[in-house]
Design a protein around this motif. Structure first.
Motif, PDB file in Angstrom:
ATOM      1  N   ARG A  26       0.823  -1.214   0.000  1.00 26.23           N
ATOM      2  CA  ARG A  26       0.000   0.000   0.000  1.00 26.23           C
ATOM      3  C   ARG A  26       0.858   1.266   0.000  1.00 26.23           C
ATOM      4  N   LYS A  27       2.052   1.163  -0.573  1.00 27.15           N
ATOM      5  CA  LYS A  27       2.906   2.336  -0.737  1.00 27.15           C
ATOM      6  C   LYS A  27       3.960   2.047  -1.798  1.00 27.15           C
ATOM      7  N   SER A  28       4.440   3.092  -2.442  1.00 31.91           N
ATOM      8  CA  SER A  28       5.497   2.960  -3.434  1.00 31.91           C
ATOM      9  C   SER A  28       5.894   4.358  -3.912  1.00 31.91           C
ATOM     10  N   VAL A  29       6.694   4.380  -4.977  1.00 35.93           N
ATOM     11  CA  VAL A  29       7.044   5.635  -5.640  1.00 35.93           C
ATOM     12  C   VAL A  29       6.351   5.643  -6.998  1.00 35.93           C
ATOM     13  N   CYS A  30       6.675   6.617  -7.842  1.00 34.51           N
ATOM     14  CA  CYS A  30       5.919   6.799  -9.080  1.00 34.51           C
ATOM     15  C   CYS A  30       5.868   5.550  -9.962  1.00 34.51           C
ATOM     16  N   ALA A  31       6.977   4.821 -10.055  1.00 37.86           N
ATOM     17  CA  ALA A  31       6.985   3.619 -10.896  1.00 37.86           C
ATOM     18  C   ALA A  31       6.009   2.575 -10.374  1.00 37.86           C
ATOM     19  N   GLY A  32       5.928   2.443  -9.044  1.00 42.05           N
ATOM     20  CA  GLY A  32       4.987   1.493  -8.449  1.00 42.05           C
ATOM     21  C   GLY A  32       3.547   1.897  -8.705  1.00 42.05           C
TER      22      GLY A  32
END
Length: 225
Positions: free
Chosen positions: A94-100
């Protein structure tokens, strides 16, 4: 003439009202997704499909659900410790950066037979101060809607990065529809894809033009709106 004007105003008012009702209906549907329907990406995809009346509404629901449920991994971003940005890990953590964010958006679209691409390039996002970027730093999506490609930036639609009084970065959720099916002329002010064809402009611009003073002034003007 007055009668025509009154009719136009009435139609415009009804149209805006209908759009607002659709917006709130879709937002509520995305918010109320039960835990039993969000155990995996396939179950979520099916749930979202049941809440949409049109293909456009389905894309909107995907966007809203991700914006409301995925946090930006500000710690990994700040410490440059970004590792797994797969759709599956983004969904489970339920979290990541732009690529995720972009990979998850694409995965749900593909589950629902919607053509979608992940686009990498240069983004004038958090803390951008007008410098000429040498390396790509952002990812977003292009989705095909009724034989026309349109842009999605679900990362920026989910919220933004801010600094507290101690100068520490934190992520704050702020749902925005500004980057939901955005048009190429506005999108190019903040996003330059590596591949020129994904500008979706009749006359693609160069990297030098993208980082020019003229383009920066246009971007700043749009931000004020």
């Amino acid at each position: 003439m007055k009668k025509i004007l009154v009719s136009f105003v009435l139609f415009f008012t009804i149209s805006i009202s209908a759009q607002n009702q659709t917006y709130y209906r879709l937002i509520e549907y995305a918010k109320k997704a039960p835990e039993s329907e969000t155990k995996d990406i396939e179950d979520l995809s099916k749930y979202l499909a049941r809440g949409a009346k049109t293909k456009k509404e389905l894309v909107q629901l995907i966007y809203y659900w991700i914006c409301l449920n995925i946090d930006y991994d500000i710690e990994s971003y700040a410490n440059n410790t970004i590792d797994d940005v797969s759709a599956e890990t983004t969904f489970s953590d339920r979290k990541s950066v732009c690529a995720g964010y972009s990979n998850l958006f694409q995965e749900i679209c593909l589950n629902l037979k919607i053509k979608c691409e992940v686009i990498t390039g240069y983004g004038k996002g958090y803390n951008y101060n007008g410098e000429y970027l040498k390396e790509t730093n952002h990812a977003w999506n292009a989705v095909k809607m009724y034989d026309k490609w349109e842009f999605i930036d679900v990362t920026w639609g989910a919220g933004g990065a801010f600094e507290n009084e101690d100068g520490k970065l934190f992520f704050e959720k702020q749902l925005s529809v500004r980057y939901l099916l955005d048009n190429p002329e506005d999108f190019i002010l903040e996003h330059l894809p590596e591949k020129p064809e994904w500008q979706l402009l009749e006359n693609p611009i160069s990297k030098d033009v993208f980082f020019s003073t003229e383009m920066e002034n246009k971007r700043l003007e749009r931000i004020k709106l």
